[in-house]
Write a protein that holds these residues in place. Structure first.
Motif, PDB file in Angstrom:
ATOM      1  N   ILE A  97      55.950  12.087 -21.421  1.00  0.00           N
ATOM      2  CA  ILE A  97      54.894  11.219 -20.881  1.00  0.00           C
ATOM      3  C   ILE A  97      53.710  11.245 -21.843  1.00  0.00           C
ATOM      4  CG2 ILE A  97      53.306  10.856 -18.944  1.00  0.00           C
ATOM      5  CD1 ILE A  97      55.434  12.368 -17.209  1.00  0.00           C
ATOM      6  N   LYS A  98      53.186  10.074 -22.136  1.00  0.00           N
ATOM      7  CA  LYS A  98      52.043   9.994 -23.048  1.00  0.00           C
ATOM      8  C   LYS A  98      50.792  10.541 -22.360  1.00  0.00           C
ATOM      9  CE  LYS A  98      53.257   5.823 -23.111  1.00  0.00           C
ATOM     10  NZ  LYS A  98      53.226   4.389 -23.038  1.00  0.00           N
ATOM     11  N   VAL A  99      50.061  11.380 -23.088  1.00  0.00           N
ATOM     12  CA  VAL A  99      48.846  11.996 -22.535  1.00  0.00           C
ATOM     13  C   VAL A  99      47.687  11.766 -23.497  1.00  0.00           C
ATOM     14  CG1 VAL A  99      47.764  14.183 -21.869  1.00  0.00           C
ATOM     15  CG2 VAL A  99      50.167  13.789 -21.327  1.00  0.00           C
ATOM     16  N   GLY A 100      46.547  11.397 -22.942  1.00  0.00           N
ATOM     17  CA  GLY A 100      45.302  11.374 -23.714  1.00  0.00           C
ATOM     18  C   GLY A 100      44.307  12.293 -23.038  1.00  0.00           C
ATOM     19  N   ILE A 101      43.171  12.487 -23.704  1.00  0.00           N
ATOM     20  CA  ILE A 101      42.127  13.343 -23.139  1.00  0.00           C
ATOM     21  C   ILE A 101      41.044  12.468 -22.504  1.00  0.00           C
ATOM     22  CG2 ILE A 101      40.357  15.062 -23.676  1.00  0.00           C
ATOM     23  CD1 ILE A 101      43.081  16.232 -24.102  1.00  0.00           C
ATOM     24  N   GLY A 102      40.616  12.846 -21.299  1.00  0.00           N
ATOM     25  CA  GLY A 102      39.501  12.148 -20.656  1.00  0.00           C
ATOM     26  C   GLY A 102      38.356  13.124 -20.436  1.00  0.00           C
ATOM     27  N   THR A 103      37.151  12.658 -20.654  1.00  0.00           N
ATOM     28  CA  THR A 103      36.008  13.523 -20.327  1.00  0.00           C
ATOM     29  C   THR A 103      35.684  13.438 -18.833  1.00  0.00           C
ATOM     30  OG1 THR A 103      34.432  11.757 -20.783  1.00  0.00           O
ATOM     31  CG2 THR A 103      34.948  13.275 -22.606  1.00  0.00           C
ATOM     32  N   ASP A 104      36.053  12.299 -18.213  1.00  0.00           N
ATOM     33  CA  ASP A 104      35.758  12.060 -16.796  1.00  0.00           C
ATOM     34  C   ASP A 104      34.306  12.354 -16.432  1.00  0.00           C
ATOM     35  OD1 ASP A 104      36.305  11.194 -14.211  1.00  0.00           O
ATOM     36  OD2 ASP A 104      36.949  13.166 -13.527  1.00  0.00           O
ATOM     37  N   ILE A 105      33.386  11.964 -17.274  1.00  0.00           N
ATOM     38  CA  ILE A 105      31.981  11.941 -16.844  1.00  0.00           C
ATOM     39  C   ILE A 105      31.926  11.123 -15.563  1.00  0.00           C
ATOM     40  CG2 ILE A 105      29.756  10.805 -17.422  1.00  0.00           C
ATOM     41  CD1 ILE A 105      30.178  13.343 -19.061  1.00  0.00           C
ATOM     42  N   GLY A 106      31.265  11.476 -14.481  1.00  0.00           N
ATOM     43  CA  GLY A 106      30.398  12.554 -14.259  1.00  0.00           C
ATOM     44  C   GLY A 106      30.954  13.763 -13.517  1.00  0.00           C
ATOM     45  N   ALA A 107      32.300  13.823 -13.222  1.00  0.00           N
ATOM     46  CA  ALA A 107      32.823  15.100 -12.741  1.00  0.00           C
ATOM     47  C   ALA A 107      33.065  16.010 -13.930  1.00  0.00           C
ATOM     48  CB  ALA A 107      34.119  14.890 -11.967  1.00  0.00           C
ATOM     49  N   GLY A 108      33.398  15.417 -15.068  1.00  0.00           N
ATOM     50  CA  GLY A 108      33.445  16.178 -16.309  1.00  0.00           C
ATOM     51  C   GLY A 108      32.023  16.513 -16.727  1.00  0.00           C
ATOM     52  N   GLY A 159      28.231  21.868  -6.530  1.00  0.00           N
ATOM     53  CA  GLY A 159      28.785  22.561  -5.388  1.00  0.00           C
ATOM     54  C   GLY A 159      29.969  21.995  -4.636  1.00  0.00           C
ATOM     55  N   GLU A 160      30.448  20.798  -4.964  1.00  0.00           N
ATOM     56  CA  GLU A 160      31.462  20.210  -4.083  1.00  0.00           C
ATOM     57  C   GLU A 160      32.801  20.053  -4.801  1.00  0.00           C
ATOM     58  OE1 GLU A 160      30.177  19.772  -1.184  1.00  0.00           O
ATOM     59  OE2 GLU A 160      28.063  19.784  -1.733  1.00  0.00           O
ATOM     60  N   GLN A 161      33.860  19.895  -4.002  1.00  0.00           N
ATOM     61  CA  GLN A 161      35.138  19.446  -4.544  1.00  0.00           C
ATOM     62  C   GLN A 161      35.246  17.932  -4.337  1.00  0.00           C
ATOM     63  OE1 GLN A 161      38.633  21.767  -3.964  1.00  0.00           O
ATOM     64  NE2 GLN A 161      37.694  23.503  -4.996  1.00  0.00           N
ATOM     65  N   LEU A 162      36.359  17.356  -4.773  1.00  0.00           N
ATOM     66  CA  LEU A 162      36.442  15.909  -4.948  1.00  0.00           C
ATOM     67  C   LEU A 162      35.894  15.058  -3.793  1.00  0.00           C
ATOM     68  CD1 LEU A 162      37.397  13.406  -6.528  1.00  0.00           C
ATOM     69  CD2 LEU A 162      39.620  13.685  -5.428  1.00  0.00           C
ATOM     70  N   LEU A 163      36.429  15.229  -2.583  1.00  0.00           N
ATOM     71  CA  LEU A 163      36.120  14.240  -1.542  1.00  0.00           C
ATOM     72  C   LEU A 163      34.660  14.336  -1.081  1.00  0.00           C
ATOM     73  CD1 LEU A 163      39.519  14.349   0.406  1.00  0.00           C
ATOM     74  CD2 LEU A 163      38.828  12.783  -1.425  1.00  0.00           C
ATOM     75  N   GLU A 164      34.144  15.559  -0.971  1.00  0.00           N
ATOM     76  CA  GLU A 164      32.727  15.722  -0.606  1.00  0.00           C
ATOM     77  C   GLU A 164      31.837  15.262  -1.760  1.00  0.00           C
ATOM     78  OE1 GLU A 164      34.884  18.438  -0.700  1.00  0.00           O
ATOM     79  OE2 GLU A 164      35.487  18.170   1.379  1.00  0.00           O
ATOM     80  N   TRP A 165      32.277  15.551  -2.967  1.00  0.00           N
ATOM     81  CA  TRP A 165      31.514  15.181  -4.166  1.00  0.00           C
ATOM     82  C   TRP A 165      31.344  13.657  -4.234  1.00  0.00           C
ATOM     83  CZ3 TRP A 165      33.298  12.442  -8.513  1.00  0.00           C
ATOM     84  CH2 TRP A 165      32.519  12.516  -9.673  1.00  0.00           C
ATOM     85  N   LEU A 166      32.410  12.909  -3.902  1.00  0.00           N
ATOM     86  CA  LEU A 166      32.315  11.447  -3.895  1.00  0.00           C
ATOM     87  C   LEU A 166      31.264  10.980  -2.875  1.00  0.00           C
ATOM     88  CD1 LEU A 166      36.083  10.388  -4.070  1.00  0.00           C
ATOM     89  CD2 LEU A 166      34.340   9.848  -5.775  1.00  0.00           C
ATOM     90  N   ASN A 167      31.363  11.504  -1.674  1.00  0.00           N
ATOM     91  CA  ASN A 167      30.457  11.051  -0.614  1.00  0.00           C
ATOM     92  C   ASN A 167      29.011  11.455  -0.851  1.00  0.00           C
ATOM     93  OD1 ASN A 167      32.179   9.629   1.166  1.00  0.00           O
ATOM     94  ND2 ASN A 167      33.120  11.569   1.736  1.00  0.00           N
ATOM     95  N   LYS A 168      28.830  12.667  -1.301  1.00  0.00           N
ATOM     96  CA  LYS A 168      27.474  13.199  -1.403  1.00  0.00           C
ATOM     97  C   LYS A 168      26.750  12.730  -2.670  1.00  0.00           C
ATOM     98  CE  LYS A 168      25.184  17.699  -1.199  1.00  0.00           C
ATOM     99  NZ  LYS A 168      25.428  19.143  -1.034  1.00  0.00           N
ATOM    100  N   HIS A 169      27.479  12.682  -3.767  1.00  0.00           N
ATOM    101  CA  HIS A 169      26.821  12.407  -5.055  1.00  0.00           C
ATOM    102  C   HIS A 169      27.182  11.048  -5.657  1.00  0.00           C
ATOM    103  CE1 HIS A 169      25.459  16.543  -5.077  1.00  0.00           C
ATOM    104  NE2 HIS A 169      26.692  16.989  -5.004  1.00  0.00           N
ATOM    105  N   THR A 170      28.489  10.738  -5.647  1.00  0.00           N
ATOM    106  CA  THR A 170      28.945   9.593  -6.448  1.00  0.00           C
ATOM    107  C   THR A 170      28.560   8.256  -5.821  1.00  0.00           C
ATOM    108  OG1 THR A 170      30.842  10.954  -7.009  1.00  0.00           O
ATOM    109  CG2 THR A 170      30.972   8.628  -7.585  1.00  0.00           C
TER     110      THR A 170
END
Ligand code: ZN
Length: 438
Positions: free
Chosen positions: A319-330, A94-105
């Motif tokens: 610019i060099k680009v790689g793929i990230g899964t970004d677990i756990g927001a991914g 349910g959250e976007q980045l900043l709330e997600w960090l505080n509430k879950h991460t």
């Protein structure tokens, strides 16, 4: 042991990309598909690679050939941005980045002060990578040095090529997760001394992102970078609009978000910035000029509602680009599923991600983005033997679509669109079998 005893032979259909490129149109000409190929491995490195018919005479009679005909052998996938301590919080609602960090991460990351817990989760995390065919990753720990010790210890047991670092974070997070400028410097330094270039392990200086570091701490990150110029720098950049506005409030004397990192000497080769969804023109140019890299994290950007990464612009700016899964927001460890979402992210912007480009970004291109293309990313002789055996027809639907696809590019695209962890049949790290699908 004699050379013969450490020699391994793998037969099957092989697909890789022979060189790095500056334009996506060049990828096809760099693609190599060997229908009936042979890979010879000695001491964890590619000793010989080519057509079965050309190489089979080199195989001593005492060696048992691993026969994967009918499958497709590809270089191990490279995940350019992931948080191992967030494995247990994938799918927090349910959250976007900043709330997600505080509430879950932040509450989750607190647990990693317990070294034993960090060890358990490191083992779990590496198994997840391997069962998804990922053999190299650039990884965030937590603020606790114990978290990084645990991960590196686990990775060193299978001699995995891994880059990781301790989070530096001295403000705007709960007290229980804060270090300070001095302690973050000393702890990072001790970890670099212990782990950087220890076997295949490498260290990334890891300020979480500009809002959680004071200027004093970023100055310490700069000092580390100057003292250890061959380490990596791993952080987040321009993921979310609120986040960007916040950085501008916190660092008003800087000319935008990226300028904060740039002024502290944190851009450059082996600097990897996750997300880069909302870059200004001057920021694209700065990343390009400094040779910095971007980790494109499609499932995370969709999940947190962050926005759509402009892959085409990154190519334009070289610019060099790689793929990230970004677990756990991914939402997945699986590179095939992540590429499937990458296709949709760029589709929404009127750009078509070809199967070859997707394959490049997740193998040699990802290695290039990490500055590791000299040692991983394809089957060139001398490279480290990290590879995956893909099963293109693991489900009835995959079988149906695979059978009615004619060209290689179509077959590969179907694998990306319908593939998941069931597609990963075997994973090899350092020439050794480390995962076997049951
Ligand atoms: Zn991240």
């Amino acid at each position: 042991m004699s050379g013969e005893q450490t020699l391994k032979a793998v037969r099957g259909s092989f697909l890789d990309i022979t060189r790095t490129v500056e334009h996506p149109e060049e990828i096809e000409s760099a693609l190599r598909f060997i229908e009936d190929g042979l890979l010879l491995i000695r001491d964890g490195k590619v000793a010989w690679f080519g057509e079965w018919e050309d190489g089979k005479a080199q195989i001593p009679s005492s060696i048992r050939v691993r026969d994967y005909r009918g499958k497709i052998v590809v270089p191990g996938f490279v995940d350019t941005h992931i948080h191992y301590p967030q494995s247990e919080m994938v799918g927090a609602y349910g959250e976007q980045l900043l709330e997600w960090l505080n509430k879950h991460t932040f509450p989750t990351e607190r647990r990693y002060q317990d070294a034993e817990y960090a060890r358990e989760m490191s083992t779990f995390f590496l198994k997840q990578l391997l069962r998804n065919g990922t053999t190299t990753a650039l990884v965030f720990g937590t603020v606790h040095p114990e978290s990084v010790d645990a991960l590196f210890e686990a990775a060193s047991q299978i001699n995995m090529r891994m880059i990781a670092g301790k989070v530096m974070m001295d403000r705007n997070a709960p007290d229980y997760l804060l270090d300070d400028a001095e302690s973050s410097y000393l702890q990072s330094k001790a970890l670099i001394e212990r782990w950087h270039k220890n076997g295949r392990l490498l260290y990334a200086i890891t300020p979480r992102f500009a809002p959680t570091s004071t200027p004093q701490q970023l100055a310490m990150a700069q000092r580390l970078r100057e003292e250890y110029p061959d380490t990596w720098l791993h952080t987040h950049l321009c993921e979310n609009k609120q986040e960007i506005a916040w950085v501008k409030e916190l660092y008003p004397e800087h000319d935008g978000y990226l300028d904060v990192y740039h002024q502290y000497g944190l851009t450059g080769k082996r600097s990897v910035f996750a997300h880069c969804v909302h870059l200004e023109d001057k920021e694209w140019d700065c990343l390009s000029k400094t040779g910095s890299s971007i980790a494109f994290c499609p499932t995370s950007n969709l999940y947190l509602g962050s926005g759509l990464f402009n892959l085409q612009q990154a190519w334009r700016k070289k610019i060099k680009v790689g793929i990230g899964t970004d677990i756990g927001a991914g939402t997945t460890f699986n590179m095939l599923q992540t590429l499937n979402e990458a296709y949709k992210v760029v589709q929404l912007q009127g750009y078509r991600l070809s199967a070859y480009e997707a394959f490049y970004l997740s193998t040699l291109g990802g290695a290039h983005a990490l500055g590791l293309d000299h040692c991983i990313g394809n089957f060139a002789a001398g490279k480290e033997a990290d590879f995956v055996v893909l099963e293109p027809t693991a489900t009835p639907l995959q079988q149906l679509r695979y059978d009615n696809s004619v060209s290689l590019v179509d077959k590969l695209f179907v694998m990306i669109t319908l593939g998941d962890d069931r597609s990963i049949y075997r994973t090899y790290v350092d020439g050794r079998l480390v995962y076997e699908r049951t």
